[in-house]
Design an enzyme around this catalytic site. Structure first.
Site, PDB file in Angstrom:
ATOM      1  N   MET A  88       0.822  -1.203   0.000  1.00  0.00           N
ATOM      2  CA  MET A  88       0.000   0.000   0.000  1.00  0.00           C
ATOM      3  C   MET A  88       0.858   1.256   0.000  1.00  0.00           C
ATOM      4  O   MET A  88       0.352   2.360   0.155  1.00  0.00           O
ATOM      5  CB  MET A  88      -0.921   0.000   1.228  1.00  0.00           C
ATOM      6  CG  MET A  88      -2.012  -1.045   1.177  1.00  0.00           C
ATOM      7  SD  MET A  88      -3.046  -0.908  -0.290  1.00  0.00           S
ATOM      8  CE  MET A  88      -3.775   0.708  -0.019  1.00  0.00           C
ATOM      9  N   ASP A 199      -7.309  -2.629   8.388  1.00  0.00           N
ATOM     10  CA  ASP A 199      -5.952  -3.193   8.298  1.00  0.00           C
ATOM     11  C   ASP A 199      -5.286  -3.196   9.670  1.00  0.00           C
ATOM     12  O   ASP A 199      -4.093  -2.919   9.787  1.00  0.00           O
ATOM     13  CB  ASP A 199      -5.109  -2.407   7.289  1.00  0.00           C
ATOM     14  CG  ASP A 199      -3.837  -3.144   6.876  1.00  0.00           C
ATOM     15  OD1 ASP A 199      -3.795  -4.381   7.031  1.00  0.00           O
ATOM     16  OD2 ASP A 199      -2.886  -2.485   6.412  1.00  0.00           O
TER      17      ASP A 199
END
Length: 343
Positions: A88, A199
């Site tokens: 990410m 997350d």
């Protein structure tokens, strides 16, 4: 393609490509990814991160994100060093030339900067996250979009991550509950604003030298108030990171995430249960040799709670209930899960 299938494909292509000479990798990825530029860019980012990990002794070595190294300027931020990396994006220590302070600069993958729809969603979610003011949530200072690079500026939190702390072995129950209460407080504050982290894992939780817990990295966060705006969007890909960390992320996703289904705050409650389990045992409840194995365990296997202290066994069991209807609905002190870790 489901999230699980995408995960498996990326892992397969990554491991095949990393065995090839660098000169052959581009042709291999161009052939396998065809017109899927975002897939190709994700794998290239993982390959670059893998190369960086193999030669971490040189602090001035180019960072994984193409064109970024010590001294690179992104807006009014000057990159100092690499702090961490993942699928990410990469996180750098950078200096704010206007406010004269060091910050953590998370540079997002190029695919984010060129995807106007995703960029717009990130901007909207960043605005909501910037309004979150809580002692257990790391502060987001702003968003920088410069020369095709999209980055988040965040506070630098001193101390070790919970992942580093757990690497030393199980954490005593009293200390685990102290940490868990602060994580729950952070999630409750986010959930009250309609924000789902999505997350949560030990690597995204820091413990300062004073013992304060800070939940980091809302880069995958979902703003539930934008559900109508995002209704046409397919399920988000599962978070990825470089080799050796992929399983770490997969181990914390909820069954609904693993299946590519819609998520809400109960996804964070699942991850909270996984983190609590890991703190108390020093191991993860769902494991496997490959990403697919881990995701299969998340979907099908039941965790072994035999080593969990009776005081919190029922709390963790309810957090890790695969049936959303029977999982805890909330994580605050007014809910059973919050009361359980506060006891």
């Amino acid at each position: 393609m489901s999230s699980a299938e995408r995960f498996a494909l990326i892992q397969e292509l990554f491991h095949t490509a990393r065995k090839l000479p660098p000169a052959q990798r581009r042709d291999f990825l161009s052939d396998k990814c065809r017109q899927n530029d975002s897939l190709k860019q994700e794998i290239e980012s993982l390959l670059a991160g893998d190369m960086q990990c193999s030669d971490s002794s040189d602090d001035s070595a180019p960072a994984p994100h193409s064109g970024i190294s010590r001294g690179t300027r992104i807006g009014h931020y000057e990159v100092i060093s690499l702090l961490g990396m993942g699928g990410m994006g990469q996180v750098y220590r950078a200096h704010d030339s206007i406010l004269h302070r060091d910050i953590a600069l998370k540079v997002l993958p190029p695919s984010f900067a060129i995807d106007l729809g995703r960029q717009s969603r990130l901007m909207r979610e960043a605005q909501v996250l910037a309004s979150l003011s809580h002692p257990n949530i790391a502060v987001i200072h702003g968003v920088e979009h410069s020369a095709g690079t999209l980055a988040f500026a965040m506070e630098i939190v001193p101390g070790e991550t919970l992942a580093e702390r757990v690497a030393d072995g199980p954490i005593p129950l009293r200390e685990t509950l102290r940490i868990a209460r602060q994580i729950a407080d952070a999630l409750e504050a986010a959930h009250e604003r309609g924000i789902v982290h999505r997350d949560l894992k030990p690597a995204n939780i820091k413990i300062t030298p004073e013992g304060t817990v800070k939940v980091l990295d809302f880069g995958l966060a979902k703003d539930l108030s934008l559900e109508g705006v995002q209704s046409s969007e397919a399920a988000e890909p599962l978070p990825l990171s470089h080799d050796g960390m992929i399983l770490g992320t997969a181990a914390y996703v909820s069954p609904e995430q693993a299946r590519g289904l819609s998520t809400d705050k109960r996804t964070d409650i699942w991850a909270f249960g996984v983190v609590l389990f890991e703190m108390l045992t020093g191991s993860r409840p769902f494991r496997g040799h490959t990403t697919a194995d881990v995701l299969a365990a998340v979907i099908k296997e039941e965790p072994d709670l035999g080593a969990i202290p009776p005081l919190v066994r029922d709390v963790i069991a309810r957090c890790l209930n695969k049936d959303l209807r029977h999982r805890w609905a909330g994580i605050g002190h007014g809910d059973a899960v919050g009361d359980g870790v506060a006891s």
